[in-house]
Structures are given as C-alpha cells and as structure tokens.
Enzyme design. Structure first.
Site, PDB file in Angstrom:
ATOM      1  N   GLY A  20     -73.419  13.233  50.516  1.00  0.00           N
ATOM      2  CA  GLY A  20     -72.955  13.173  51.891  1.00  0.00           C
ATOM      3  C   GLY A  20     -71.643  12.453  52.061  1.00  0.00           C
ATOM      4  O   GLY A  20     -71.385  11.871  53.120  1.00  0.00           O
ATOM      5  N   GLY A  55     -57.092   2.782  50.757  1.00  0.00           N
ATOM      6  CA  GLY A  55     -55.711   3.172  50.521  1.00  0.00           C
ATOM      7  C   GLY A  55     -55.238   4.319  51.388  1.00  0.00           C
ATOM      8  O   GLY A  55     -54.232   4.232  52.088  1.00  0.00           O
ATOM      9  N   GLU A 121     -47.764   3.056  47.412  1.00  0.00           N
ATOM     10  CA  GLU A 121     -48.701   2.332  46.556  1.00  0.00           C
ATOM     11  C   GLU A 121     -48.216   2.386  45.117  1.00  0.00           C
ATOM     12  O   GLU A 121     -47.258   3.099  44.789  1.00  0.00           O
ATOM     13  CB  GLU A 121     -50.115   2.911  46.697  1.00  0.00           C
ATOM     14  N   HIS A 240     -60.371  -1.574  39.453  1.00  0.00           N
ATOM     15  CA  HIS A 240     -59.424  -2.017  40.468  1.00  0.00           C
ATOM     16  C   HIS A 240     -59.081  -3.471  40.188  1.00  0.00           C
ATOM     17  O   HIS A 240     -59.974  -4.298  39.975  1.00  0.00           O
ATOM     18  CB  HIS A 240     -60.016  -1.878  41.867  1.00  0.00           C
ATOM     19  N   ARG A 286     -52.502   0.760  37.601  1.00  0.00           N
ATOM     20  CA  ARG A 286     -53.697  -0.064  37.784  1.00  0.00           C
ATOM     21  C   ARG A 286     -54.249  -0.632  36.483  1.00  0.00           C
ATOM     22  O   ARG A 286     -54.731  -1.767  36.456  1.00  0.00           O
ATOM     23  CB  ARG A 286     -54.787   0.755  38.485  1.00  0.00           C
ATOM     24  N   HIS A 345     -64.144   0.741  39.643  1.00  0.00           N
ATOM     25  CA  HIS A 345     -63.705   1.300  40.920  1.00  0.00           C
ATOM     26  C   HIS A 345     -63.750   2.824  40.969  1.00  0.00           C
ATOM     27  O   HIS A 345     -64.179   3.399  41.960  1.00  0.00           O
ATOM     28  CB  HIS A 345     -62.281   0.817  41.205  1.00  0.00           C
ATOM     29  N   ARG A 380     -56.008   7.175  36.919  1.00  0.00           N
ATOM     30  CA  ARG A 380     -55.749   7.823  38.203  1.00  0.00           C
ATOM     31  C   ARG A 380     -54.598   7.172  38.964  1.00  0.00           C
ATOM     32  O   ARG A 380     -54.520   5.954  39.065  1.00  0.00           O
ATOM     33  CB  ARG A 380     -57.015   7.767  39.070  1.00  0.00           C
TER      34      ARG A 380
END
Length: 535
Positions: A20, A55, A121, A240, A286, A345, A380
């Site tokens: 969901g 973000g 970012e 993260h 990251r 994360h 990512r």
C-alpha cells in the site's frame, strides 16, 4: 475493508497488488477501471517507506536542466553498474509522472512565478528535486494517492493481511498465501490470481538501525525468491548518513536536503571531517558520507549535523518534519547540532525486473523498492527512488492493461508448512544486530561468512514464517556480499577495499545459489573456492 477468510479463499480475475505504498497505489490507479485488489499489511500508507520520504522526487523540469544530465548523474553515482538505457528512460519519463501526481492532488512546492520549485541534493549537478513543504513530499504524495484510491470504485483494498508465500504452477504465479497480521495460529487463506504485482517495499528493518518502518523487512523479496524468482544486486544496501540518534526504532531521518542547503557534519570537537574525504564534502555520494560518519563514530567520536548557520530560525518553516522529530527528543536544531549516525535506508537490489516490471516468473511483476530495475547500480542517486516507483508502476499498469488474464482453473495448493510458531523477540533482534554488525556499512569475509551460516540455519530450521522470510532475504544479501570480493558503491569490504574492473557487472542470483554458498562455508577453509557472481 474488513474481509472474512471465506471471502479471500477464492479465484479472481482481478490484478492483485501486494503493498500500500507509492508503487502499489500508483499502479492500482493507473490500472483503473480494470478491477484491482490491493493487499496491505497495515492501513494504507502506514507501513510504507514512501510516507517517510523527505527528499522529494528527482525530475529535470527546470530551465537549463535535461533528462540527459539527470541520467548522467545517476550513472556516475551508480559505480559502473547502472543500466544506462534504464537511467535515461527513467529521467525522460519524470515530467509525465510529476504531471500525474499533480493530477492526483499532490501539492508540490512552487516558486513566485508559479513554476515547480526545485532543490538540490547530493551528487546532482543541478537543482531538480521537487518537494512538498521542504521535507514533506512522501507524506503528501501518499495522502493524495490514498484519497484517490478510496474514491476509485474499481480498486478493492484489503487491509490487515500479510502475503507470506507466492503460489506457483509450472513456473507461473497462481496466487498468494495470506495471513491476518499478528495471527500465527489461524489457518492461512489463499487468493488465486494469474496477475500479481509485488510492491512491498525494502529491507531496512532487517538492520538494527534503520530509517524504515517495521513492514520493510524484505518480505516481497523473500517470497519471490522462495518461488524461484531471479534476484538482482542484493548486496547493495544504501545507508543514510544522517539518521537522528535519539533512541527511536525506526530512527527519524535528517533529510539530505539539509546538507543541500548548507548544513555541515562535525564531530564532537566541532571539526568538519568530510572536506578531507571528498571534494564535495557533505554533498559527496551517500556511500562516501556514510563511511565518513561511520569512521568518526568507530574512532570514538560523536557526529552531528549542524544547521544553525545555514538555516537558523528558518529551520521549522523549511523542514517541519525534521524539526518536529528533533524537538520531540529535546533537541532544538535552531540552537543545537543534531546527533546523527548511518542507518539502513534503501535497497538498490531486489527482484530482477525488465523494462516493463516483469520478473522471471510468468504473471509476477514487481515495482518500487522490492524490485531491481538496474537504475541505481551500486549506489542510488538521491530522490531517484520515488521517481523509479511511479515510472515503473505506470509501466506495469500499461503492460498488464494490454493482457487478457483469466482466473486460475482451480485454487493452487499452499506450501506445506508444518507449523507456524510465534517468533521470539530475541530471534528477530539477534538477526537485526547481526545484519548491522556483519553486513553493514563496512564488511569483511570473516563476518560475512558467519552471517551467511547463521541466516541459512534460520531459513532452514525456523518454524516461524515471518522469521523465515526475514532470514531468506538476509541470506541473499549476505551471500552476495560475501561473493563480491571488491568494494563498489555502497558495498565496502576492508579485505577487498579496491574496485575491480573485472567485477563491473551486476549480480543475478537465486535462493538456491545463496544456499549453495552457505553450504560451501561449512566446509574446511582450505577447501573453499570463491563462488562466481552470476552475470
């Protein structure tokens, strides 16, 4: 919707979507008016990482930016493993998907001219992150989609059930085995369908420190793997760098956008340490920032995110979610630096899918974090995850929309499970601690081998289905991390600290292969040979 077991134990020609969150709900809306049944373990949105995303969505919608530049940034961060065609396709579809979300009522921030406001970012070469009130994109997106789903008559929502197994016949999906959440003793129920979409989220809750909700425990990946699906790149887990360390599980997140606006990382001596590690300092990829923070903590230092100079009194207005999390823990970020640490994360790996979201099993699609499209590679790029979720959800809907899918001729047989005992809390806690310590930010062969053996034993022997599925996913991650004898992107090994050009290809594996690796690690050390990565 409250559904009785007898109602669920039936055939259906509905498309069944498990999950969901953003990918599941967006796919359901895109499939309308085709009948869809959405299975959600929690109330819609509550167990989804989407609602926690701060973000925003990366999209080259500003003047001077381009899809090609967005794709180039994605490829650069992915450490040689990004599928360049996939990355470019993702970037080119971003504008259309943002338009869809606006149509569904998502109130993206706009500038004084009424254009979409964009922020920057880490590792993006331009300002291209579309936000909602600074750090509330995830919550706003999921709220808008839930409202749209509730008013769409072709979508049936079944809440409070967990999908614990995929049912198959002749390498094709035939349905799902379901169980009411929290009920370990009742007989499971089955729903038969020839079209199943897994949108169950990631694996963060397999780790002791994570920003993900408890539902992100690798369930979708596990049930697909146990049904024989090919799994891609499971060793690549993004940590993260700036989870807020205030003793909460999951840990609140201090969004990367804070560093994009000038917040700095300091140790307990007040010293900035990222400048010496990377030319981009706090805006480095990251994985680099996460290892920098981890190294400071391992050296006995506290680490803090300091936004006092960059934001000051504007903190609450610009980042209300982070501000509320800090204040609830007794930290005033206007006046104090925020204590942070790396936390699990996002999972770059997942169920391998093609450009249409199809898995290796006929009748099974996967979208969102549970899937692996090749867009992220080994690391990512910030805010590409929500974009990937909506792009592939739309592609899945388009793919299924053109297919005639009939109901199975009969209900498939459920897997034989001798018992389903309650899961001891200590067993789950121990698994999560081992994932954090042995398969975390920094890895090595000895600890990875110990983890592989431990997870394989749990996966084989436990009588609790939820724990078995957690161990299945943990085993896939640990076995692939043990096999990849190099450091690349988010995967870092102290015993193989160099990136090796010979290993610049993706992992394609199966649960059977992970079990074989585990079996090999029970042999005497002298007899062990490296297992090849399946390309």
């Amino acid at each position: 919707m409250s559904i009785q077991n007898d109602d669920l134990t039936r055939n259906t020609d509905d498309v069944v979507i498990v999950g969901g969150g953003l990918a599941g709900l967006f796919c359901a809306l895109k499939l309308a008016p085709r009948p869809v049944t959405v299975i959600s373990a929690a109330a819609l949105g509550q167990g989804a990482s989407t609602a926690w995303a701060q973000g925003g969505i990366a999209a080259a919608v500003a003047e001077g930016d381009s899809a090609e530049a967005h794709a180039a940034d994605t490829i650069a961060v992915g450490a040689g493993l990004v599928d360049e065609t996939v990355a470019l396709g993702l970037a080119r579809e971003a504008g259309a998907r943002i338009h869809d979300l606006l149509h569904y009522g998502v109130p993206f921030d706009r500038d004084l001219e009424g254009k979409l406001a964009v922020g920057r970012e880490a590792a993006h070469s331009a300002r291209r992150i579309v936000h909602v009130r600074g750090d509330m994109a995830g919550k706003a997106i999921i709220s808008a989609l839930i409202e749209a789903v509730r008013r769409t008559p072709s979508i049936q929502v079944i809440e409070g059930y967990i999908a614990e197994a995929l049912l198959t016949e002749h390498d094709a999906v035939a349905g799902l085995q379901l169980r009411r959440v929290g009920d370990t003793t009742a007989k499971p129920v089955t729903i038969a369908s020839r079209a199943v979409v897994l949108a169950t989220g990631g694996i963060g809750h397999l780790y002791a420190v994570t920003t993900n909700p408890a539902e992100a425990s690798g369930l979708g990946l596990a049930i697909a793997a146990r049904a024989g699906a090919v799994i891609a790149d499971p060793e690549f887990v993004q940590f993260h760098p700036t989870a807020i360390m205030v003793g909460r599980d999951p840990a609140p997140l201090a969004t990367e956008a804070l560093r994009g606006e000038g917040a700095t990382l300091t140790n307990d001596k007040g010293e900035r340490f990222m400048q010496a590690r990377h030319p981009l300092a706090e805006l480095a990829p990251r994985d680099v920032v996460a290892r920098g923070v981890f190294a400071e903590i391992a050296a006995g230092h506290g680490v803090f995110l300091d936004a006092r100079e960059a934001l000051g009194v504007h903190f609450a207005e610009r980042f209300p979610t982070v501000y509320a999390s800090c204040m609830a823990a007794g930290i005033d970020p206007v006046k104090q630096p925020i204590p942070v640490a790396p936390a699990a994360h996002y999972h770059m790996g997942g169920i391998s899918v093609d450009a249409h979201g199809r898995t290796s099993l006929k009748g099974l699609w996967a979208g969102g974090e549970v899937s692996c499209t090749g867009a992220h590679g080994a690391n990512r790029l910030a805010s590409n995850s929500l974009l990937e979720a909506v792009v592939y959800a739309a592609r899945i809907a388009e793919d299924i929309g053109g297919m005639p899918i009939g109901a199975p001729a009969r209900l498939p047989a459920a897997p034989i499970i001798p018992r389903n005992c309650a899961m001891p809390a200590i067993a789950e806690a121990n698994l999560r601690v081992m994932m954090a310590s042995h398969v975390g930010v920094i890895r090595d062969a000895e600890r990875l081998a110990e983890a592989v053996r431990s997870f394989a034993a749990i996966e084989r022997d436990t009588g609790n289905i939820a724990l078995r599925n957690m161990a299945t996913t943990a085993l896939l991650v640990a076995a692939s991390a043990w096999t990849r004898r190099e450091s690349r992107g988010a995967h870092y090994r102290t015993d193989y600290p160099i990136e090796r050009s010979a290993l610049a290809h993706r992992t394609m594996t199966t649960l059977a292969a992970a079990r074989e690796i585990a079996a090999s690690l029970y042999e005497p050390a002298a007899a062990r040979t490296a297992q090849p990565i399946i390309a």
